[in-house]
Design a protein around this motif. Structure first.
Motif, mmCIF file in Angstrom:
data_model
loop_
_atom_site.group_PDB
_atom_site.id
_atom_site.type_symbol
_atom_site.label_atom_id
_atom_site.label_comp_id
_atom_site.label_asym_id
_atom_site.label_seq_id
_atom_site.Cartn_x
_atom_site.Cartn_y
_atom_site.Cartn_z
ATOM 1 N N CYS A 283 76.753 80.190 73.069
ATOM 2 C CA CYS A 283 76.862 80.484 71.633
ATOM 3 C C CYS A 283 78.004 79.757 70.936
ATOM 4 C CB CYS A 283 76.965 81.990 71.422
ATOM 5 S SG CYS A 283 75.464 82.854 71.943
ATOM 6 N N PHE A 284 78.135 78.470 71.215
ATOM 7 C CA PHE A 284 78.995 77.606 70.414
ATOM 8 C C PHE A 284 78.199 77.113 69.206
ATOM 9 C CE2 PHE A 284 81.253 77.102 74.479
ATOM 10 C CZ PHE A 284 82.573 77.160 74.050
ATOM 11 N N PHE A 285 78.906 76.818 68.107
ATOM 12 C CA PHE A 285 78.240 76.212 66.953
ATOM 13 C C PHE A 285 79.132 75.130 66.345
ATOM 14 C CE2 PHE A 285 80.665 79.798 65.237
ATOM 15 C CZ PHE A 285 81.321 79.242 64.148
ATOM 16 N N LYS A 286 78.492 74.131 65.787
ATOM 17 C CA LYS A 286 79.205 73.082 65.070
ATOM 18 C C LYS A 286 79.274 73.434 63.591
ATOM 19 C CE LYS A 286 77.792 69.415 68.249
ATOM 20 N NZ LYS A 286 77.060 68.131 68.408
ATOM 21 N N ILE A 287 80.303 72.939 62.921
ATOM 22 C CA ILE A 287 80.431 73.192 61.490
ATOM 23 C C ILE A 287 79.618 72.132 60.753
ATOM 24 C CG2 ILE A 287 82.041 73.487 59.562
ATOM 25 C CD1 ILE A 287 84.105 74.426 61.589
ATOM 26 N N GLU A 288 78.323 72.310 60.859
ATOM 27 C CA GLU A 288 77.344 71.432 60.241
ATOM 28 C C GLU A 288 76.234 72.295 59.655
ATOM 29 O OE1 GLU A 288 75.920 68.736 63.200
ATOM 30 O OE2 GLU A 288 77.907 67.915 63.648
ATOM 31 N N LYS A 289 75.627 71.815 58.595
ATOM 32 C CA LYS A 289 74.582 72.571 57.907
ATOM 33 C C LYS A 289 73.488 73.001 58.878
ATOM 34 C CE LYS A 289 71.434 72.246 53.935
ATOM 35 N NZ LYS A 289 71.887 73.516 53.322
ATOM 36 N N ASN A 290 73.150 74.287 58.827
ATOM 37 C CA ASN A 290 72.078 74.931 59.614
ATOM 38 C C ASN A 290 72.429 75.155 61.086
ATOM 39 O OD1 ASN A 290 70.325 75.082 57.390
ATOM 40 N ND2 ASN A 290 69.574 72.996 57.761
ATOM 41 N N PHE A 291 73.576 74.646 61.547
ATOM 42 C CA PHE A 291 73.907 74.792 62.966
ATOM 43 C C PHE A 291 74.280 76.240 63.286
ATOM 44 C CE2 PHE A 291 74.601 71.554 66.326
ATOM 45 C CZ PHE A 291 74.812 72.425 67.376
ATOM 46 N N LEU A 292 75.111 76.837 62.458
ATOM 47 C CA LEU A 292 75.492 78.233 62.689
ATOM 48 C C LEU A 292 74.293 79.159 62.472
ATOM 49 C CD1 LEU A 292 77.431 80.514 63.257
ATOM 50 C CD2 LEU A 292 78.321 80.297 60.932
ATOM 51 N N THR A 293 73.447 78.827 61.502
ATOM 52 C CA THR A 293 72.237 79.617 61.280
ATOM 53 C C THR A 293 71.391 79.693 62.547
ATOM 54 O OG1 THR A 293 72.161 78.967 58.947
ATOM 55 C CG2 THR A 293 70.125 79.818 59.919
ATOM 56 N N SER A 294 71.168 78.540 63.171
ATOM 57 C CA SER A 294 70.347 78.518 64.385
ATOM 58 C C SER A 294 71.052 79.215 65.543
ATOM 59 C CB SER A 294 69.991 77.079 64.758
ATOM 60 O OG SER A 294 71.150 76.322 65.035
ATOM 61 N N THR A 295 72.385 79.129 65.591
ATOM 62 C CA THR A 295 73.134 79.830 66.646
ATOM 63 C C THR A 295 72.997 81.332 66.484
ATOM 64 O OG1 THR A 295 74.720 78.003 66.744
ATOM 65 C CG2 THR A 295 75.381 80.074 67.766
ATOM 66 N N LEU A 296 73.067 81.817 65.254
ATOM 67 C CA LEU A 296 72.863 83.247 65.000
ATOM 68 C C LEU A 296 71.455 83.674 65.398
ATOM 69 C CD1 LEU A 296 74.667 83.565 61.548
ATOM 70 C CD2 LEU A 296 75.360 84.693 63.659
ATOM 71 N N MET A 297 70.476 82.868 65.030
ATOM 72 C CA MET A 297 69.084 83.189 65.382
ATOM 73 C C MET A 297 68.919 83.282 66.900
ATOM 74 S SD MET A 297 67.202 83.327 62.500
ATOM 75 C CE MET A 297 65.531 82.869 62.906
ATOM 76 N N ARG A 298 69.612 82.399 67.606
ATOM 77 C CA ARG A 298 69.472 82.328 69.066
ATOM 78 C C ARG A 298 70.266 83.411 69.788
ATOM 79 N NH1 ARG A 298 71.480 77.769 69.485
ATOM 80 N NH2 ARG A 298 73.488 78.175 70.470
ATOM 81 N N CYS A 299 71.426 83.772 69.241
ATOM 82 C CA CYS A 299 72.375 84.589 70.011
ATOM 83 C C CYS A 299 72.463 86.052 69.617
ATOM 84 C CB CYS A 299 73.775 83.972 69.899
ATOM 85 S SG CYS A 299 73.924 82.378 70.726
ATOM 86 N N ILE A 300 72.204 86.378 68.372
ATOM 87 C CA ILE A 300 72.602 87.703 67.891
ATOM 88 C C ILE A 300 71.861 88.839 68.593
ATOM 89 C CG2 ILE A 300 70.995 87.830 65.938
ATOM 90 C CD1 ILE A 300 73.363 89.017 64.325
ATOM 91 N N ASP A 301 70.614 88.633 68.940
ATOM 92 C CA ASP A 301 69.856 89.702 69.610
ATOM 93 C C ASP A 301 69.353 89.270 70.981
ATOM 94 O OD1 ASP A 301 69.990 91.894 67.787
ATOM 95 O OD2 ASP A 301 68.683 90.765 66.431
ATOM 96 N N THR A 302 70.044 88.322 71.594
ATOM 97 C CA THR A 302 69.646 87.841 72.913
ATOM 98 C C THR A 302 70.066 88.834 73.994
ATOM 99 O OG1 THR A 302 69.887 85.563 72.191
ATOM 100 C CG2 THR A 302 69.857 85.938 74.561
ATOM 101 N N GLU A 303 69.124 89.242 74.823
ATOM 102 C CA GLU A 303 69.409 90.236 75.863
ATOM 103 C C GLU A 303 70.421 89.718 76.881
ATOM 104 O OE1 GLU A 303 65.809 91.525 77.669
ATOM 105 O OE2 GLU A 303 64.993 92.420 75.837
ATOM 106 N N ASN A 304 70.390 88.402 77.150
ATOM 107 C CA ASN A 304 71.262 87.841 78.181
ATOM 108 C C ASN A 304 72.663 87.483 77.683
ATOM 109 O OD1 ASN A 304 69.163 88.004 80.038
ATOM 110 N ND2 ASN A 304 68.398 85.965 79.521
ATOM 111 N N LEU A 305 72.907 87.672 76.389
ATOM 112 C CA LEU A 305 74.211 87.269 75.854
ATOM 113 C C LEU A 305 75.342 88.045 76.516
ATOM 114 C CD1 LEU A 305 76.010 85.682 73.961
ATOM 115 C CD2 LEU A 305 75.542 87.372 72.181
ATOM 116 N N MET A 306 75.129 89.330 76.765
ATOM 117 C CA MET A 306 76.196 90.142 77.349
ATOM 118 C C MET A 306 76.548 89.652 78.752
ATOM 119 S SD MET A 306 78.089 92.457 76.117
ATOM 120 C CE MET A 306 79.550 93.257 76.786
ATOM 121 N N ASP A 307 75.561 89.177 79.501
ATOM 122 C CA ASP A 307 75.843 88.638 80.831
ATOM 123 C C ASP A 307 76.719 87.391 80.729
ATOM 124 O OD1 ASP A 307 74.327 90.602 82.013
ATOM 125 O OD2 ASP A 307 72.502 89.381 82.100
ATOM 126 N N SER A 308 76.378 86.489 79.800
ATOM 127 C CA SER A 308 77.174 85.273 79.604
ATOM 128 C C SER A 308 78.576 85.624 79.130
ATOM 129 C CB SER A 308 76.495 84.354 78.579
ATOM 130 O OG SER A 308 75.241 83.932 79.023
#
Length: 339
Positions: A283-308
Motif C-alpha cells: 500500500c505505497f502510493f505515488k503523489i500522482e493523479k489517480n495513484f492514491l485513488t487506486s491505492t485506496l481502492m486496492r487497500c482499504i477493504d483488502t482482507e490480507n492487508l492486516m497480514d502485510s
C-alpha cells in the motif's frame, strides 16, 4: 539530559522516557534569546555529563558545543531531517549556518540509513562514519483514558485519518482530491479526518477548504484543528486506516510509528527512504493523479492487508527496540568517559 527548543517532538519525549533521562524543553522563537539564557543557566547549575539536543534548532547546537568545552560534558546531536536537509527558506536561514558544528559533537543520531548517507555525503571526511548512529523512533505506548473528539462526527472504523503537521512537504490538497475521487468511484461512506492546527499553513488550508466545498464534501472531509493528545489518539486508535503523507525524502513519518503503536494499518507515500525502512508492503502510493485513488481502492477493504501490516509492524518494532538498546549502551560509555 535532553534539550529541545521551540517545538518538542514526540520522538524526543519518547526517547527521553526510554532512556530515563531528564528533558528540558524551552518554548522560544527566533532569535531565541530567552532559550540561550535559560539553557546556559540550567547547564551551569546541573552540570550534566552528557547533553542530547533535538535539532533543529541550529543555535541550540552552537550554544551546547560552545558550553561543552567550558563545562566538560559530552554532546549528542539528534538530527531531525529538517536540520540537515533544508528545503525552505526558514530551514536554510536557521539551520544551514550551523551544520559545521556537527563536527564537534561526540555522537550524531540520525533517523534512518538514508539520512546517514546524506550526512556522510555532505561532510565528506570531516565526520567519520563511526560517529553516526541510526536510531529509530520509539514505538508510542498506547494512552489510557482516550477521549472522542467532540467537534467531529465519526464512528469507529468508518473513517481514515491523516495525522497532519500542515508542513510544506504534505500535499494535503492532493490528498483531498484523491479521496473525493475515491468516494465517487467506490460509492463508499468512509470519511477522511485531517488533524492538527491548519492555521500553521493558511495558504494550504484555503486550497484544501476550497476543494472540499467545490465537491460538496464538508460532511466527508473533516478538519479537526488542534486536538488534545487523548483526542488525537482516540482518532488514531479507532480509524480504519492511517494515511502517512509526505513529498519529502529522508524522512520517516511519525504517523507510521503511531499506526504501529495502535495496531492500525497504514497507506504511505512512496519514497526511497520509506520503502527501504518499511520493506515489502502493498500500500505505497505515488503523489500522482489517480495513484492514491487506486491505492485506496486496492487497500482499504483488502482482507490480507492486516497480514502485510503485521509483518511490517513487527519489523519496525524490532528496528526501534534494537537501535534504542544500542544507544543506551553508547550513552553509558560516554557518561563513564566524562571527568
Amino acid at each position: 539530559m535532553f534539550i529541545s527548543w521551540a517545538r518538542l517532538s514526540r520522538r524526543t519525549v519518547d526517547l527521553a522516557r526510554e532512556l530515563d533521562v531528564e528533558l528540558l524543553h524551552i518554548s522560544s522563537k527566533p532569535p531565541y534569546l530567552n532559550a540561550f539564557l535559560e539553557t546556559l543557566n540550567y547547564l551551569k547549575k546541573v552540570k550534566p555529563n552528557v547533553v542530547m539536543v533535538q535539532l533543529p534548532q541550529g543555535p541550540l547546537l552552537w550554544e551546547v558545543v560552545f558550553l561543552s568545552k567550558r563545562l566538560g560534558f559530552k554532546v549528542v546531536a539528534d538530527v531531525h531531517t529538517g536540520f540537515i536537509y533544508t528545503t525552505t527558506l526558514k530551514e536554510i536561514l536557521l539551520n544551514r549556518p550551523f551544520h559545521h558544528y556537527l563536527k564537534y559533537v561526540d555522537l550524531i543520531l540520525v533517523h534512518n540509513e538514508e539520512v546517514k548517507k546524506l550526512v556522510l555525503k555532505k561532510f565528506g571526511n570531516t565526520i567519520k562514519e563511526e560517529k553516526l548512529m541510526v536510531v529509530y523512533d520509539p514505538i508510542p505506548k498506547p494512552l489510557e483514558n482516550l477521549e472522542m473528539p467532540k467537534n467531529i462526527d465519526v464512528r469507529p472504523s468508518e473513517y481514515l485519518v491523516m495525522p497532519a503537521s500542515w508542513a510544506s512537504d504534505e500535499p494535503i490538497d492532493f490528498l483531498v482530491d484523491e479521496f473525493i475521487n475515491y468516494l465517487r468511484m467506490s460509492k463508499s461512506n468512509y470519511k477522511l479526518v485531517i488533524t492538527n492546527d491548519y492555521t500553521k499553513n493558511i495558504s494550504l488550508y484555503k486550497r484544501v477548504i476550497e476543494k472540499i466545498k467545490k465537491a460538496n464534501a464538508l460532511d466527508k472531509v473533516l478538519l479537526t484543528g488542534y486536538l488534545k493528545k487523548q483526542e488525537y489518539y482516540w482518532l488514531l486508535a479507532n480509524a480504519k486506516l492511517v494515511i502517512a503523507l509526505t513529498s519529502r525524502e529522508y524522512t520517516m513519518l511519525s504517523a507510521i510509528w503511531d499506526a504501529v503503536g495502535y495496531n492500525i494499518p497504514f497507506i504511505v507515500s512512496e519514497t526511497t527512504t520509506l520503502k527501504n525502512i518499511i520493506g515489502n508492503y502493498p500500500c505505497f502510493f505515488k503523489i500522482e493523479k489517480n495513484f492514491l485513488t487506486s491505492t485506496l481502492m486496492r487497500c482499504i477493504d483488502t482482507e490480507n492487508l492486516m497480514d502485510s501490516f503485521t509483518k511490517v509492524s513487527n519489523r519496525l518494532k524490532e528496528l526501534s527496540s534494537k537501535s534504542i538498546e544500542t544507544l543506551r549502551k553508547v550513552l553509558n560509555q560516554l557518561n563513564s568517559l566524562t571527568p
